[in-house]
Scaffold this active site. Structure first.
Site, mmCIF file in Angstrom:
data_model
loop_
_atom_site.group_PDB
_atom_site.id
_atom_site.type_symbol
_atom_site.label_atom_id
_atom_site.label_comp_id
_atom_site.label_asym_id
_atom_site.label_seq_id
_atom_site.Cartn_x
_atom_site.Cartn_y
_atom_site.Cartn_z
ATOM 1 N N THR A 311 34.514 78.679 60.362
ATOM 2 C CA THR A 311 35.415 79.813 60.543
ATOM 3 C C THR A 311 36.316 79.993 59.322
ATOM 4 O O THR A 311 36.529 79.061 58.537
ATOM 5 C CB THR A 311 36.322 79.638 61.765
ATOM 6 O OG1 THR A 311 37.343 78.660 61.472
ATOM 7 C CG2 THR A 311 35.539 79.224 62.992
ATOM 8 N N ASP A 312 36.827 81.191 59.182
ATOM 9 C CA ASP A 312 37.890 81.400 58.209
ATOM 10 C C ASP A 312 39.111 80.605 58.649
ATOM 11 O O ASP A 312 39.193 80.118 59.774
ATOM 12 C CB ASP A 312 38.194 82.897 58.078
ATOM 13 C CG ASP A 312 38.583 83.287 56.660
ATOM 14 O OD1 ASP A 312 39.176 82.440 55.952
ATOM 15 O OD2 ASP A 312 38.288 84.422 56.248
#
Length: 592
Positions: A311-312
């Site tokens: 994920t970011d």
């Protein structure tokens, strides 16, 4: 072999046997991992170096713990290196000490170091770092202005050599989002507006970083931001709540997948989904890192992607960013608790929590039965496989004594300088270019000692034969330093900046060079100046080589330049080349 392993006679160390297949080694290791050791794999966060190549005690301002705390206490072994060092050998020495620390743990799982881009001219701690000791190249938009896949692959191959010399084995790039919303704050690190060009250059980038065959000399690429981060509402950035929505008024979601398809075909290993949440599509209106329809249905099932999905940064907990109190970027699921967000990310199909560093939360979820250990094993296999295939278990260390001779060497810097010159685009020219060597030059934004190599530097426009002004594309000031790293808002130049260009242009033929990190409204500048030039990261010497005709002007626009803000506001953010009657078209660039 770790110190603990050497006294643990029950430990099956065959996972260190390179004669076995990677799958066998993964299973031997995984079968011996405790829940705590598995959980540590799932967290990739920022880490800092100590001075002079020593281990670090952390940075409380940025919420970063000590190296020892992360590796030994939290059993983490994936880190994004924050900041740089003046010398490559210091970076390499620190990396080796960190690997020694990892080797002291029970299983001795080596560390994987990743990085945001660090070869260009911008400094945005949310996106990229200054080049420091590394060779300095144009930003990706500048690479796109060359439209040259061979040049991009050469850049990536050089960057691979420089990264591996200091121990960096994962690139948190390329960024193949399409710059279809002219105001978008993140387009500088993209390959522009055209899907075919972005795909071609993205694939070349991956080939250069990962090499002909993936292995001990490779840097694994984490392509972002799936499924395409360009169509941001009003061009705002989804690091912030006012930029959380991705919109598709042109019903053009599929178009943004094209560059990713090229990267998949080139063998890209890892994917980062974007912060943004899709609005008005078939997909759930939650951030892409939480979005099962996108990560499992689209990425895993439709494209058959079995690599790592990270994920970011900061989707779960409210980790501080540069000392701010911005909340977690949990768009569409703000109402969920951090634990519930973590469950949703895992259920969506992601393998790692970017920017998070609390494995205890994941451990508690497994112990409570909310997440099965079998689900952890699915992602743990992918994460371990990558370390094995990168050769980290055979040799996690680098030759620190050799790093300074590799990173930023003369050959690499010469190639970077040539790329800077090749990326510069001449957009308009009446009579000023090329200027004559030895001309009287009035300059702004250029060091006098550099300009003096090309002409006689004078102190006022009235004394000059030609004026050269280096300026930057405009953006709106926001409320915090971190927000202002992301250039957003209106593309109109301030009136005082336009007046200054007009005043100088009235006195002498004037060349305006614009750092065009977004397609600014250039019409008033073009009307005043004798020539307008665009760059995306170029030294003053590279610029003056082109302006003086010492090297040919070759760069081409990687996007349309709109004629007005009214045209931008009327365009559809998901549709390329959608501003009415642009001032300059994609691919425009004059020769001299």
């Amino acid at each position: 072999m770790s110190n603990d392993a050497s006294i643990d006679t029950a430990l099956d160390t065959r996972y260190r046997d390179a004669s076995l297949s990677v799958d066998e080694r993964v299973e031997i290791l995984l079968s011996q991992m405790t829940l705590e050791e598995k959980a540590g794999l799932f967290f990739q966060t920022m880490i800092v170096m100590g001075e002079g190549g020593e281990l670090s005690e952390g940075d409380p301002v940025f919420g970063i713990a000590s190296n020892r705390d992360y590796v030994v206490e939290r059993r983490m072994n994936h880190f994004n290196l924050f900041g740089s060092a003046p010398k490559a050998s210091d970076m390499a020495a620190w990396h080796n000490k960190l690997q020694e620390l990892a080797a002291s743990t029970r299983l001795g799982i080596p560390v994987s170091i990743s990085t945001d881009p660090r070869h260009s001219f911008s400094e945005n701690p949310g996106a990229a770092f200054f080049a420091g000791p590394f060779s300095q190249w144009p930003e990706p938009l500048g690479l796109a202005a060359t439209a040259d896949p061979e040049l991009v692959e050469r850049f990536a191959d050089i960057a691979r050599q420089e990264y591996t010399a200091v121990g960096i084995r994962v690139a948190l790039h390329p960024q193949v989002d399409l710059a279809t919303e002219p105001r978008w704050a993140r387009q500088l690190q993209t390959f522009g507006e055209d899907a075919d060009l972005a795909g071609s250059l993205g694939a070349a980038y991956v080939r250069g970083f990962q090499g002909g065959s993936f292995g001990a000399g490779s840097v694994s690429t984490m392509t972002k931001h799936f499924p395409g981060g360009g169509p941001q509402k009003d061009g705002e950035d989804p690091h912030f709540d006012y930029g959380r929505e991705q919109v598709y008024p042109g019903d053009n979601f599929e178009h943004h997948l094209k560059p990713f398809e090229a990267v998949f075909a080139a063998g890209g290993r890892q994917i980062m989904p974007y912060y943004g949440m899709p609005v008005g599509t078939e997909y759930e209106e939650v951030g892409f890192g939480f979005n099962k329809g996108v990560l499992t249905g689209l990425l895993r099932e439709r494209y058959g992607f079995d690599g790592i999905v990270c994920t970011d940064w900061g989707l779960v907990t409210d980790q501080p960013i540069m000392g701010t109190d911005f909340a977690a970027r949990a768009w569409g699921v703000e109402h969920l608790t951090p634990a519930e967000r973590m469950i949703k990310i895992l259920d969506a199909g992601a393998d790692q929590f970017g920017g998070e560093h609390d494995p205890s939360m994941l451990i508690e979820l497994v112990e409570s039965g909310a997440v099965s250990e079998e689900r952890l094993d699915v992602s743990a296999r992918r994460l371990l496989r990558e370390k094995f295939e990168l050769g980290l278990f055979e040799n996690p260390y680098v030759d620190a004594a050799a790093a300074d001779a590799i990173v930023g060497n003369a050959e690499f810097r010469a190639a970077a300088d040539a790329a800077q010159r090749a990326s510069i685009a001449v957009l308009s020219n009446k009579t000023a270019l090329p200027f004559s060597r030895g001309a009287k030059l009035y300059i702004e934004g250029i060091a006098p000692e550099i300009a003096a190599q090309y002409g006689q530097v004078v102190s006022s426009p009235a004394e000059a034969d030609v004026a050269i002004l280096r300026i930057t594309a405009p953006y709106e000031e926001r409320g915090s330093m971190f927000e202002n790293f992301f250039h957003a808002g209106s593309l109109d130049f301030p009136e005082d900046a336009l007046a200054h260009v007009a005043d100088v242009s009235a006195a002498v033929p004037t060349v305006v060079d614009v750092f065009l990190d977004r397609p600014a409204i250039l019409a008033p500048v073009v009307a005043s100046a004798d020539a307008v030039v665009a760059n995306w990261g170029a030294s003053a010497a590279a610029l003056l080589d082109v302006l003086s005709g010492a090297v040919p002007a070759q760069g081409k626009l990687p996007f349309d330049v709109p004629r007005s803000m009214a045209a931008v506001e009327a365009s559809r953010p998901d549709v390329p080349f959608d501003t009415e009657d642009p001032l300059f078209r994609f691919g425009h660039g004059l020769s001299l």
